[in-house]
Design an enzyme around this catalytic site. Sequence first.
Site, PDB file in Angstrom:
ATOM      1  N   GLY A  47      27.961 -26.228 142.016  1.00 50.95           N
ATOM      2  CA  GLY A  47      28.509 -24.879 142.093  1.00 50.95           C
ATOM      3  C   GLY A  47      29.737 -24.942 142.972  1.00 50.95           C
ATOM      4  N   PHE A  48      29.602 -24.475 144.212  1.00 51.15           N
ATOM      5  CA  PHE A  48      30.702 -24.463 145.182  1.00 51.15           C
ATOM      6  C   PHE A  48      31.929 -23.764 144.600  1.00 51.15           C
ATOM      7  CE2 PHE A  48      28.128 -28.129 146.471  1.00 51.15           C
ATOM      8  CZ  PHE A  48      27.972 -27.896 147.824  1.00 51.15           C
ATOM      9  N   HIS A  49      31.729 -22.576 144.114  1.00 49.16           N
ATOM     10  CA  HIS A  49      32.868 -21.801 143.628  1.00 49.16           C
ATOM     11  C   HIS A  49      32.510 -20.319 143.544  1.00 49.16           C
ATOM     12  CE1 HIS A  49      30.751 -22.741 139.726  1.00 49.16           C
ATOM     13  NE2 HIS A  49      30.976 -21.446 139.559  1.00 49.16           N
ATOM     14  N   ALA A  50      33.564 -19.529 143.416  1.00 50.43           N
ATOM     15  CA  ALA A  50      33.403 -18.101 143.101  1.00 50.43           C
ATOM     16  C   ALA A  50      34.222 -17.851 141.846  1.00 50.43           C
ATOM     17  CB  ALA A  50      33.914 -17.249 144.249  1.00 50.43           C
ATOM     18  N   ARG A  95      28.941 -19.269 145.123  1.00 46.75           N
ATOM     19  CA  ARG A  95      27.599 -19.732 144.743  1.00 46.75           C
ATOM     20  C   ARG A  95      27.437 -21.236 144.889  1.00 46.75           C
ATOM     21  NH1 ARG A  95      28.645 -17.020 139.400  1.00 46.75           N
ATOM     22  NH2 ARG A  95      29.881 -15.875 140.874  1.00 46.75           N
TER      23      ARG A  95
END
Length: 137
Positions: A47-50, A95
């Site tokens: 994930g590690f993104h919006a 997230r």
Amino acid sequence: MKIKLVDFDIRGDARGSLIALEKEHNVPFDIKRVYYIFDTTDGVRRGFHAHKNLKQLAICVKGSCKFLLDDGTYKNIYNLNEPTKGLYIEGFIWREMFDFSPDCVLMVLADAYYDEADYIRDYKDFTAKVNKSKTKV
Ligand code: TYD
């Protein structure tokens, strides 16, 4: 911005269980894309993104995993461990997914096609944008 855990009705009988997902009935958007994550490497976090603008519904159809959702102020962890449960995510939310069980199949429905331009992949950019929107009256 909206985060919601939803329970799906099971159309079950003596043969087993079935869940139907339908636009407007239990999926609150026009489904343009479905993807699923499986065979996840042990201990991995992803994930590690919006997203700038995306509605998504995540369902762990098999096994379990956890979602960390962060609106820039508050962080919450959601445990997805049943195929009857969906996690609806709308708006500007960071997230991360982790604690994938070896059998995990995480299915995600989205209201838009894949578009890398919709991603914020740098946490500093994310918090900067959150803080900028807070200072707007
Ligand atoms: P990535 O964004 O790294 O996955 P996650 O956020 O779940 O950790 O996506 C992995 C790869 O798959 C990357 O090359 C982009 C591609 N991808 C698509 O082609 N379509 C999609 O719908 C998604 C979600 C990813």
